[in-house]
Motif scaffolding. Structure first.
Motif, PDB file in Angstrom:
ATOM      1  N   ARG A   1       0.819  -1.208   0.000  1.00 31.88           N
ATOM      2  CA  ARG A   1       0.000   0.000   0.000  1.00 31.88           C
ATOM      3  C   ARG A   1       0.856   1.262   0.000  1.00 31.88           C
ATOM      4  N   GLU A   2       2.181   1.074   0.070  1.00 28.14           N
ATOM      5  CA  GLU A   2       3.095   2.215   0.023  1.00 28.14           C
ATOM      6  C   GLU A   2       3.556   2.501  -1.403  1.00 28.14           C
ATOM      7  N   HIS A   3       3.052   1.717  -2.365  1.00 25.30           N
ATOM      8  CA  HIS A   3       3.393   1.958  -3.767  1.00 25.30           C
ATOM      9  C   HIS A   3       3.000   3.394  -4.127  1.00 25.30           C
ATOM     10  N   PRO A   4       3.848   4.119  -4.855  1.00 28.21           N
ATOM     11  CA  PRO A   4       3.572   5.537  -5.143  1.00 28.21           C
ATOM     12  C   PRO A   4       2.243   5.796  -5.860  1.00 28.21           C
ATOM     13  N   HIS A   5       1.714   4.782  -6.557  1.00 29.64           N
ATOM     14  CA  HIS A   5       0.462   4.984  -7.294  1.00 29.64           C
ATOM     15  C   HIS A   5      -0.669   4.094  -6.758  1.00 29.64           C
ATOM     16  N   TYR A   6      -0.455   3.529  -5.571  1.00 33.30           N
ATOM     17  CA  TYR A   6      -1.466   2.601  -5.052  1.00 33.30           C
ATOM     18  C   TYR A   6      -2.818   3.292  -4.832  1.00 33.30           C
ATOM     19  N   GLN A   7      -2.824   4.445  -4.178  1.00 34.12           N
ATOM     20  CA  GLN A   7      -4.083   5.126  -3.888  1.00 34.12           C
ATOM     21  C   GLN A   7      -4.794   5.552  -5.164  1.00 34.12           C
ATOM     22  N   GLU A   8      -4.040   5.987  -6.150  1.00 35.34           N
ATOM     23  CA  GLU A   8      -4.639   6.389  -7.428  1.00 35.34           C
ATOM     24  C   GLU A   8      -5.322   5.210  -8.108  1.00 35.34           C
ATOM     25  N   VAL A   9      -4.605   4.103  -8.157  1.00 33.50           N
ATOM     26  CA  VAL A   9      -5.184   2.894  -8.768  1.00 33.50           C
ATOM     27  C   VAL A   9      -6.382   2.408  -7.956  1.00 33.50           C
ATOM     28  N   LEU A  10      -6.257   2.413  -6.628  1.00 34.36           N
ATOM     29  CA  LEU A  10      -7.332   1.949  -5.752  1.00 34.36           C
ATOM     30  C   LEU A  10      -8.617   2.733  -5.990  1.00 34.36           C
ATOM     31  N   GLU A  11      -8.513   4.075  -6.037  1.00 31.09           N
ATOM     32  CA  GLU A  11      -9.701   4.908  -6.219  1.00 31.09           C
ATOM     33  C   GLU A  11     -10.344   4.669  -7.578  1.00 31.09           C
ATOM     34  N   ASN A  12      -9.525   4.470  -8.615  1.00 37.51           N
ATOM     35  CA  ASN A  12     -10.072   4.218  -9.946  1.00 37.51           C
ATOM     36  C   ASN A  12     -10.769   2.862 -10.029  1.00 37.51           C
ATOM     37  N   VAL A  13     -10.178   1.857  -9.400  1.00 35.37           N
ATOM     38  CA  VAL A  13     -10.801   0.533  -9.385  1.00 35.37           C
ATOM     39  C   VAL A  13     -12.110   0.585  -8.602  1.00 35.37           C
ATOM     40  N   ARG A  14     -12.115   1.282  -7.489  1.00 35.07           N
ATOM     41  CA  ARG A  14     -13.339   1.429  -6.699  1.00 35.07           C
ATOM     42  C   ARG A  14     -14.454   2.064  -7.526  1.00 35.07           C
ATOM     43  N   THR A  15     -14.104   3.082  -8.293  1.00 34.75           N
ATOM     44  CA  THR A  15     -15.106   3.772  -9.112  1.00 34.75           C
ATOM     45  C   THR A  15     -15.691   2.838 -10.159  1.00 34.75           C
ATOM     46  N   VAL A  16     -14.824   2.079 -10.823  1.00 37.34           N
ATOM     47  CA  VAL A  16     -15.283   1.144 -11.860  1.00 37.34           C
ATOM     48  C   VAL A  16     -16.181   0.071 -11.257  1.00 37.34           C
ATOM     49  N   ILE A  17     -15.781  -0.466 -10.128  1.00 33.67           N
ATOM     50  CA  ILE A  17     -16.566  -1.527  -9.479  1.00 33.67           C
ATOM     51  C   ILE A  17     -17.914  -0.990  -9.007  1.00 33.67           C
ATOM     52  N   ALA A  18     -17.925   0.202  -8.439  1.00 27.44           N
ATOM     53  CA  ALA A  18     -19.161   0.784  -7.911  1.00 27.44           C
ATOM     54  C   ALA A  18     -20.173   1.042  -9.015  1.00 27.44           C
ATOM     55  N   GLU A  19     -19.708   1.278 -10.241  1.00 27.34           N
ATOM     56  CA  GLU A  19     -20.606   1.576 -11.360  1.00 27.34           C
ATOM     57  C   GLU A  19     -21.219   0.322 -11.983  1.00 27.34           C
ATOM     58  N   ASP A  20     -20.746  -0.854 -11.594  1.00 27.83           N
ATOM     59  CA  ASP A  20     -21.224  -2.105 -12.192  1.00 27.83           C
ATOM     60  C   ASP A  20     -22.052  -2.885 -11.170  1.00 27.83           C
ATOM     61  N   ASP A  21     -23.349  -2.977 -11.393  1.00 31.77           N
ATOM     62  CA  ASP A  21     -24.243  -3.671 -10.458  1.00 31.77           C
ATOM     63  C   ASP A  21     -24.012  -5.177 -10.432  1.00 31.77           C
ATOM     64  N   ARG A  22     -23.280  -5.695 -11.390  1.00 30.23           N
ATOM     65  CA  ARG A  22     -23.025  -7.136 -11.434  1.00 30.23           C
ATOM     66  C   ARG A  22     -21.908  -7.555 -10.480  1.00 30.23           C
ATOM     67  N   ILE A  23     -21.173  -6.579  -9.978  1.00 32.20           N
ATOM     68  CA  ILE A  23     -20.015  -6.863  -9.125  1.00 32.20           C
ATOM     69  C   ILE A  23     -20.311  -6.417  -7.699  1.00 32.20           C
ATOM     70  N   LEU A  24     -20.078  -7.314  -6.751  1.00 33.86           N
ATOM     71  CA  LEU A  24     -20.290  -6.985  -5.345  1.00 33.86           C
ATOM     72  C   LEU A  24     -19.108  -6.225  -4.753  1.00 33.86           C
ATOM     73  N   THR A  25     -17.901  -6.770  -4.965  1.00 39.13           N
ATOM     74  CA  THR A  25     -16.724  -6.172  -4.339  1.00 39.13           C
ATOM     75  C   THR A  25     -15.471  -6.647  -5.063  1.00 39.13           C
ATOM     76  N   PHE A  26     -14.326  -6.126  -4.644  1.00 38.30           N
ATOM     77  CA  PHE A  26     -13.038  -6.583  -5.179  1.00 38.30           C
ATOM     78  C   PHE A  26     -12.054  -6.708  -4.019  1.00 38.30           C
ATOM     79  N   HIS A  27     -10.969  -7.446  -4.239  1.00 41.84           N
ATOM     80  CA  HIS A  27      -9.978  -7.632  -3.182  1.00 41.84           C
ATOM     81  C   HIS A  27      -8.633  -8.013  -3.795  1.00 41.84           C
ATOM     82  N   ASP A  28      -7.626  -8.069  -2.918  1.00 43.17           N
ATOM     83  CA  ASP A  28      -6.276  -8.491  -3.308  1.00 43.17           C
ATOM     84  C   ASP A  28      -5.709  -7.617  -4.435  1.00 43.17           C
ATOM     85  N   LEU A  29      -5.839  -6.302  -4.294  1.00 43.20           N
ATOM     86  CA  LEU A  29      -5.319  -5.377  -5.303  1.00 43.20           C
ATOM     87  C   LEU A  29      -3.806  -5.239  -5.149  1.00 43.20           C
TER      88      LEU A  29
END
Length: 395
Positions: free
Chosen positions: A308-336
């Motif tokens: 989680r200390e990767h320089p771009h981890y938070q950026e990638v995390l927020e983008n993945v969260r946005t994509v997942i939240a927009e898709d009703d077929r997906i409940l959640t994601f993990h192991d990023l």
């Protein structure tokens, strides 16, 4: 009645409060079985004598139904006795699943009994021969129905006390017998008014009640045999136990296998990537011990190092969260995880969990859509996205 039932059981069962002990459970099963056999044998004799005296097909059928209760109670006793056998070379997970097998046998016996009673009842409609029973006799038959309801509640209480579907199945069998006896009483009363065919009609009602009971019992027995989902409260407890261990960042892919009292749990734990192998091993042992206390079984832990200390981890995390939240077929994601130090070259890896209403054929569509959306945000990175299987639980 609950207090009396548990007190009565305590007179015959040593260490009766240790309901998770296989030996104690077996004694509860034997106790319920023998009480049922004795009670059913007496009621069978009463119903059969009265049924033969008034030539009632419905009452004779009901007597046979009561006798089959004794057979199923015998199956309960044998099933509990065999389920307590320890593991051996051919059955390394023990014999705990014999209990649902015994429950399934009970359902099969009920189906057979219901079919035989159905044939007899149809014949009775075609050629009614029922006699007229006195109201005193009808009162005795009604008393047998009350006795069966008491036996049903007795078995339900014991089944709830040790959490046994087999005892609950036997209880349901008792209750079905009580219901069928009430239908017989209707037929006996109808005979006073000349409706002789009502005997066969009520006999059919009895057989249908038996079929319904058998189906319900079989359904409950098959679920643990084919692998049913663990209860949500158990999964929540497992997750809480994992997160309570120091340095655990997340938990996913929880899988629970039940073999009666033997339970095997596997899960994935996310930990900081910079920890040493020794530290990670100690965390795994702490998790195994903590979860083992809750489940009472064997626990296997897989460790996922997360940076989680990767320089771009938070950026990638927020983008993945946005994509997942927009898709009703997906409940959640993990192991990023992110492989590579920059967004010009590297790989993004994570798993997604789908909703229950997605068929297998939809999986590739969901993966393709998710890849396209992530790729549009990070065009220079490779993507490795997997769908978590249905049998694994992901908070």
């Amino acid at each position: 009645m609950k207090a009396f039932t548990l007190w009565f059981a305590s007179l015959f069962i040593k260490n009766h409060t240790h309901t998770s002990d296989p030996d104690v459970r077996a004694h509860y099963g034997a106790f319920e079985g023998w009480v049922s056999i004795i009670g059913n044998t007496l009621l069978f004799a009463i119903k059969l004598v009265i049924g033969l005296a008034v030539n009632s097909a419905a009452l004779i059928a009901d007597a046979i139904h009561t006798l089959t209760d004794s057979a199923t109670s015998a199956v309960v006793i044998v099933g509990f006795k065999m389920s307590r056998k320890p593991s051996d070379s051919k059955h390394p997970f023990g014999h705990g699943r014999i209990e649902p097998v015994a429950t399934l046998i009970i359902a099969i016996l009920l189906f057979v009994a219901g079919f035989e009673l159905l044939k007899q009842s149809v014949a009775s409609i075609m050629s009614p021969t029922v006699g007229v029973a006195s109201y005193g006799t009808i009162a005795i038959v009604f008393a047998t129905a009350l006795a069966k309801e008491i036996m049903a509640r007795f078995s339900f209480i014991l089944g709830d006390h040790i959490d046994s579907d087999t005892l609950k199945a036997d209880a349901l069998h008792h209750r079905t017998d009580a219901f069928s006896t009430l239908l017989v009483i209707v037929a006996l009363i109808a005979s006073h008014f000349g409706y002789l065919q009502m005997d066969g009609i009520m006999g059919i009602g009895v057989s249908l009640a038996i079929f319904a009971s058998a189906w319900a019992i079989a359904r409950e027995a098959v679920n643990p045999l084919i692998g049913e989902a663990p209860p949500k409260n158990l999964l929540d407890d497992i997750e809480g136990a994992c997160r309570a261990v120091s340095h655990v960042l997340g938990v996913h892919d929880i899988v629970v296998h039940n073999y009666g009292e033997n339970r095997i749990v596997s899960l994935h734990i996310e930990v900081p990537h910079h920890l040493s192998a020794t530290a990670v091993h100690e965390i795994a042992e702490d998790v195994e011990e903590s979860v083992g206390r809750i489940t009472g079984g064997m626990v296997v832990v897989h460790m996922d190092p997360i940076n989680r200390e990767h320089p771009h981890y938070q950026e990638v995390l927020e983008n993945v969260r946005t994509v997942i939240a927009e898709d009703d077929r997906i409940l959640t994601f993990h192991d990023l995880r992110i492989v590579g130090e920059t967004l010009d070259r590297g790989t993004i890896l994570f798993h997604i969990t789908l909703t229950d209403d997605n068929s297998t054929t939809d999986h590739q569509t969901v993966l393709s859509d998710t890849r396209k959306k992530i790729a549009a945000r990070f065009p220079h990175l490779d993507l490795l996205i997997k769908i978590a299987p249905m049998y694994s639980y992901n908070p």
